[in-house]
Write an enzyme that holds these catalytic residues in place. Structure first.
Site, short mmCIF file in Angstrom:
data_model
loop_
_atom_site.label_atom_id
_atom_site.label_comp_id
_atom_site.label_asym_id
_atom_site.label_seq_id
_atom_site.Cartn_x
_atom_site.Cartn_y
_atom_site.Cartn_z
N ASP A 43 48.29 25.15 42.50
CA ASP A 43 49.15 26.31 42.35
C ASP A 43 48.80 27.37 43.40
O ASP A 43 47.63 27.75 43.55
CB ASP A 43 48.98 26.88 40.94
N GLU A 103 51.49 23.63 46.32
CA GLU A 103 52.66 24.42 45.90
C GLU A 103 52.66 25.69 46.75
O GLU A 103 52.27 26.76 46.31
CB GLU A 103 52.57 24.76 44.41
#
Length: 672
Positions: A394, A423
């Site tokens: 993330d 990401e």
């Protein structure tokens, strides 16, 4: 400045592939043939030869492959990578005196006077002297050779001397292909030029290049709307997910969720005791990044899920989000790992005017940065030891890039089969830098590329060198954070369109389901990309058997992907001109397997147009009739030559995925 050895006369330049002048490794997939090219040349008319040197980092000795000439001083050689992990390669080249002499001798033989022939007045060529020169070169080669080869070369040297002494009127070429090849096995490397650096090459497993991801929230998988979902509930869904054709099951963070400043529905700053909070607010008194949120189950339950997923031909991908809730144990144990404000409190995440009081970012300028780095690396190795080999990371662009290069490198030393997905919806240089630092795959700007020009321009960038030497794109039409306006406004046709684009433009793609297959398209507010009633902040109960579900189409598209090797990589992607700006057409090929896709980008109206096919790219001769099959419907068509007509109704099916049925009769251009 005078060199140490001035007799090294060969120059080596323009070595490819290389990433940032060799600062980072190029990337390939296990089993790939790696082609290395370079400009190799010397002064004057002497011939040069060279070889590619390569080895896995675990090997002490170099393997080699001879360089072959291309054109204009460019040379190439190839090798196959047969092990995961770190490889090295470089080049070596030298003046090839024997090859120079051999070519010179052939010219002399062709120009020698032939009594009674067409050139009786030709100048004498002093061939006996040339033969003695060749004998000397063979004697030197014999000293470099071993065993029977050495004796064979010495015998050939003696034979040339004997021919030289015979003083014949006409000489035939005494060299055989066997002798030329034997000399080449023992080159004179005394003055060879070795390229100044050794390049690294990282080799991933196949799933880094070809993968199909399905994202779900485990807490929303309970068939009973009155209770929290568990790992056991996820196991019960595995047959359905596998049947749709996915090979990666991705779950958002599964760790304990903090209670301090817990968010309520729709990102509300107030919550009740029953609100589950955001999975990205990681950490509570029960533990942090190495613990499991108790309502999901135990570590044993998690291990059972990992094993069951593999039994269904899939892998689990975990979300690793390096941030903490105020309740995370690290906050008390290592407060210096966080940003401390002047009043002594810890800085929470914010993007003014937005505030995220439930999340504390980590401070990568901490005085104890070494301890922080090691703790974060240990999070990965903890889950790897529980047989997790894929991680979706993330927001990696909000962490120090040198950390990622070190951390991924440390993990890969022991676990070269681990795949990292970044990401990173961020600026291009940052996105690419993360890929260079070690991430196996990356999210892309696909979600925000919607017109034909936008799509073509972007994919011509990310599917061709030099970007493909380090970057594997992973395309997502939606995520829990992103509900693009195209899906909000385009209805079911837009979902079908974006599914087919993602699955065929990219060898790696994923979807956030079941929101995607159920065409969830209501935003939290106008102009927002957030979902209303976002699953990030509350438990949702989905009717997976709804009549409007796109699951049958998803299943078909994934089956098409699996059955057609052309869709397993991106390097052959080629766009074909269409005379309608609302229709995009492109092809991919792998050997005899050739796929042509046409997509209507307008979700509201039928669009039609003429595709101007690049027949060479499809290996179809001009002025020929050929057969194609639409894999979405099974319908077959007879097409002729390069100009062919398509009409696509978005409410029925916004795309064709054609497979060319005839075998190619012209050579297919190689994939870069």
């Amino acid at each position: 400045m005078k060199p140490i050895e001035g007799r090294k006369r060969v120059v080596i330049e323009e070595v490819e592939p290389q990433v940032d002048c060799g600062r980072y490794p190029a990337k390939r997939i296990l089993g790939d043939t790696v082609t290395v090219t370079a400009a190799v040349f010397g002064d004057g008319h002497d011939h040069v030869s060279g070889r590619l040197l390569y080895r896995h980092s675990s090997e002490a000795d170099w393997r080699s492959a001879p360089l072959s000439p291309l054109t204009n001083d460019l040379w190439s050689a190839s090798f196959t990578v047969d092990a995961l992990g770190d490889w090295l390669y470089t080049l070596e080249a030298w003046v090839d005196h024997f090859d120079t002499w051999s070519a010179d001798l052939q010219k002399r033989l062709e120009a020698q006077p032939v009594p009674g022939g067409t050139n009786p007045a030709a100048a004498p060529q002093d061939i006996p002297l040339a033969l003695r020169s060749g004998a000397l070169l063979l004697e030197h080669a014999a000293k470099r050779a071993e065993g029977a080869d050495s004796k064979h070369l010495a015998d050939e040297a003696a034979r040339l001397l004997k021919l030289a002494k015979a003083k014949s009127d006409v000489y035939e070429n005494p060299l055989t292909d066997e002798i030329v090849a034997l000399v080449a096995r023992y080159p004179d490397l005394g003055f060879a030029t070795r390229y100044a650096r050794e390049f690294h090459l990282w080799v991933d497993r196949e799933r880094a290049r070809y993968s199909t991801w399905y994202e779900l929230f485990p807490r929303s998988t309970s068939p009973d709307p009155t209770r929290h979902g568990t790992f056991a509930d996820v196991i019960a869904l595995l047959p359905d997910v596998a049947a749709m054709g996915f090979d990666v099951l991705y779950m958002p963070p599964i760790h304990p969720i903090g209670k301090a400043f817990r968010k309520g529905p729709n990102n509300s700053v107030t919550s009740t005791e029953n609100d589950p909070g955001s999975p990205w607010a990681i950490g509570a008194k029960e533990g942090g990044h190495k613990a499991i949120h108790a309502p999901l189950g135990t570590l044993r339950d998690f291990d059972a899920l990992v094993a069951a997923t593999r039994e269904h031909g899939m892998e689990v991908a975990l979300d690793i989000a390096f941030q903490c809730s105020p309740d995370h144990p690290w906050v008390a144990e290592h407060p210096d790992w966080f940003n401390i404000r002047p009043d002594g409190s810890i800085q929470y995440a914010e993007n003014p005017p937005k505030k995220y009081q439930d999340i504390y970012p980590l401070n990568f300028e901490s005085p104890d940065w070494r301890g922080l780095w090691e703790a974060l690396r240990d999070v990965f190795t903890y889950w790897i030891k529980r047989d997790v080999k894929i991680f979706r990371v993330d927001n990696p662009h909000t962490k120090a890039i040198p950390f990622w290069e070190w951390c991924i490198g440390e993990v890969h030393k022991k676990y070269p089969d681990v795949i990292f997905l970044a990401e990173a919806f961020t600026r291009p240089h940052v996105m690419y830098s993360l890929a260079k630092a070690g991430f196996s795959q990356s999210y892309t700007y696909f979600t925000w590329r919607n017109t034909k020009d936008e799509l073509q321009q972007y994919f011509e960038e990310i599917t061709k060198p030099p970007v493909t030497d380090f970057f594997h794109p992973n395309l997502w039409p939606n995520t829990p954070d992103i509900l693009h306006a195209t899906l909000q406004n385009g209805g079911r046709p837009a979902f079908m369109q974006r599914l087919i684009l993602a699955a065929t433009l990219g060898a790696n793609y994923g979807m956030y389901g079941p929101a995607f297959e159920l065409c969830e398209n209501v935003p939290a507010k106008p102009s927002s990309e957030e979902y209303l009633n976002s699953e990030k902040y509350e438990i949702r109960h989905w009717n997976r058997s709804a009549n409007n579900s796109l699951a049958p189409l998803v299943t078909l598209v994934n089956q098409i992907r699996r059955n057609n090797p052309a869709l397993h990589s991106d390097g052959s992607l080629h766009f074909h001109h269409v005379d309608n700006s609302n229709i995009i057409a492109y092809s991919k090929s792998s050997g005899d397997n050739r796929i042509l896709v046409a997509v209507n980008l307008d979700p509201t109206q039928e669009q039609a147009g003429w595709i101007d096919l690049d027949l060479k790219q499809l290996a179809v001769p001009h002025n020929e009739t050929f057969e194609i099959e639409d894999l979405l419907t099974g319908t077959r068509y007879q097409w002729h030559d390069r100009s062919n007509y398509v009409a696509l109704r978005p409410d029925v099916m916004p795309a064709h995925i054609f497979r060319l049925l005839r075998k190619p009769t012209v050579e297919i251009p190689p994939t870069p």
